[in-house]
Design an enzyme around this catalytic site. Structure first.
Site, PDB file in Angstrom:
ATOM      1  N   CYS A 139      -5.768  -3.602  -1.841  1.00 29.29           N
ATOM      2  CA  CYS A 139      -6.283  -2.927  -3.041  1.00 29.29           C
ATOM      3  C   CYS A 139      -5.997  -3.758  -4.284  1.00 29.29           C
ATOM      4  O   CYS A 139      -4.889  -3.706  -4.833  1.00 29.29           O
ATOM      5  CB  CYS A 139      -5.678  -1.535  -3.166  1.00 29.29           C
ATOM      6  SG  CYS A 139      -6.305  -0.631  -4.598  1.00 29.29           S
ATOM      7  N   CYS A 142      -5.086  -1.752  -7.357  1.00 26.23           N
ATOM      8  CA  CYS A 142      -3.700  -1.247  -7.363  1.00 26.23           C
ATOM      9  C   CYS A 142      -2.698  -2.363  -7.658  1.00 26.23           C
ATOM     10  O   CYS A 142      -1.744  -2.176  -8.398  1.00 26.23           O
ATOM     11  CB  CYS A 142      -3.325  -0.656  -6.003  1.00 26.23           C
ATOM     12  SG  CYS A 142      -4.574   0.345  -5.234  1.00 26.23           S
ATOM     13  N   ASP A 143      -2.885  -3.502  -7.034  1.00 30.39           N
ATOM     14  CA  ASP A 143      -1.821  -4.505  -7.003  1.00 30.39           C
ATOM     15  C   ASP A 143      -2.126  -5.811  -7.752  1.00 30.39           C
ATOM     16  O   ASP A 143      -1.245  -6.656  -7.892  1.00 30.39           O
ATOM     17  CB  ASP A 143      -1.479  -4.838  -5.538  1.00 30.39           C
ATOM     18  CG  ASP A 143      -0.966  -3.616  -4.800  1.00 30.39           C
ATOM     19  OD1 ASP A 143      -0.310  -2.776  -5.435  1.00 30.39           O
ATOM     20  OD2 ASP A 143      -1.236  -3.473  -3.594  1.00 30.39           O
TER      21      ASP A 143
END
Ligand code: NDP
Length: 315
Positions: A139, A142-143
């Protein structure tokens, strides 16, 4: 079949969609029973920092956030049960659900929040560094932030990979895009966005042999599948964007889904094609796949279920 218990509302799955549905359903006196599924807490249990969920100015780790959501759902009398569903019978009017010990329960309304699972390449080094929080992620949204100014690689050539590569390109110094064929699968529009980003280098006809690093990613060994030539990329983060699989196999005899398995809901609602069965979260979402969107549709599912029960005179 012998029915052991009956409930007004059963929620299947325990990610942000399921817990949000539980909070709303419990507060509406629906006494929901949640069956957590094989991975209690869902995909966020694999995440380290969550910095994009509104309300956490300092960020929060995925597992802590899921524990908080569980406590919040239980505060309003949600019954959270460990276990997983093996079969359903949505022939109605009451819906039936079999859990892993073979027992059947019935419910007036069912909220499905079984999520989706990211696909992985399956390399030992990839999975080891993923599980160690060592820089392997599925992701970018997300990261990606953790790789600001650094060099990363992303595997895949679909719309997700193209979108995530352009997202990473805005944060990172350099993005290598590892594509297994000599062309993209992504739409032309997404391809153009990749081509326009000066710091994305697309490496066609290439596969990952190994993600390098003991505790943290330091590189990736790749191989050209036409020439068999091997090379090494020096990177700090390794992203995999080769698709997701919605966890919806148990519903295939009852619910309409697309060819990948994403459940189809009536637009603007959480309603599936079966009365009293609602869907929320990634099980029906191939586009956004965020904790906050899953939570939003979990709320929708509970409100739709509440209205459904009221329309049937079930209090
Ligand atoms: P897709 O299934 O479309 O693409 C998966 C990609 O991963 C393909 O390029 C595939 O290669 C590659 N791949 C699969 N397995 C491997 C492997 N083992 N090694 C290397 N590469 C591999 O998944 P997406 O998640 O990209 O998209 C899913 C759906 O969501 C699509 O319908 C897409 O259009 C949609 N979507 C739309 C968006 C938008 O409109 N903004 C954004 C994101 C997704 P190959 O091409 O060789 O098969």
């Amino acid at each position: 079949m012998e029915i052991k218990e009956h409930h007004k509302c059963v929620i299947i799955g325990s990610g942000p969609a399921g817990y949000t549905a539980a909070i709303y359903a419990a507060r509406a006196d629906m006494s929901p029973v949640m069956i957590t599924g094989m991975q209690p807490g869902g995909q966020l249990m694999d995440t380290t920092e969550v910095d994009n969920f509104p309300g956490y100015p300092e960020g929060i780790t995925g597992p802590v956030m899921m524990e908080d959501l569980k406590k919040q759902a239980e505060r309003f009398d949600t019954e959270v049960r460990s276990g997983f569903v093996t079969e359903v019978d949505f022939s109605g009017p009451v819906h039936k659900i079999q859990v892993e010990n073979g027992d059947w329960v019935s419910a007036d309304s069912v909220i499905i929040s079984t999520g989706a699972s990211a696909k992985w390449l399956g390399l030992e080094s990839e999975l080891r560094l993923r599980d160690a929080g060592g820089g392997v992620s599925a992701c970018a949204v997300c990261d990606g932030f953790f790789y600001r100014g650094k060099d990363v690689a992303i595997v895949g050539a679909g719309d997700t990979a193209a979108e995530e590569a352009t997202y990473l390109a805005k944060l990172c110094n350099k993005v290598y895009m590892i594509v297994r064929r000599d062309e993209f699968r992504a739409s032309k529009a997404m391809q153009h966005r990749v081509e326009k980003a000066e710091n994305i280098e697309v490496i066609f006809n290439s596969e990952t042999v190994e993600v390098l690093g003991d505790e943290y990613v330091v590189g990736a060994k790749i191989k050209n599948n036409v020439t068999n030539e091997e090379g090494t990329l020096k990177i700090d983060g390794f992203f995999v964007a080769i698709g997701h699989k919605p966890n919806t196999d148990i519903f295939k005899n009852w619910l309409k889904m697309d060819d990948v398995g994403y459940l189809l809901n009536k637009p603007g609602t959480a309603q599936t094609n079966v009365d009293g069965v609602f869907v929320s979260g990634d099980a029906a979402d191939k586009t956004y796949r965020q904790a906050i969107t899953a939570a939003g549709t979990g709320c929708m599912a509970a409100l739709d279920a509440e209205r459904y029960l009221a329309s049937k005179g079930i209090h």
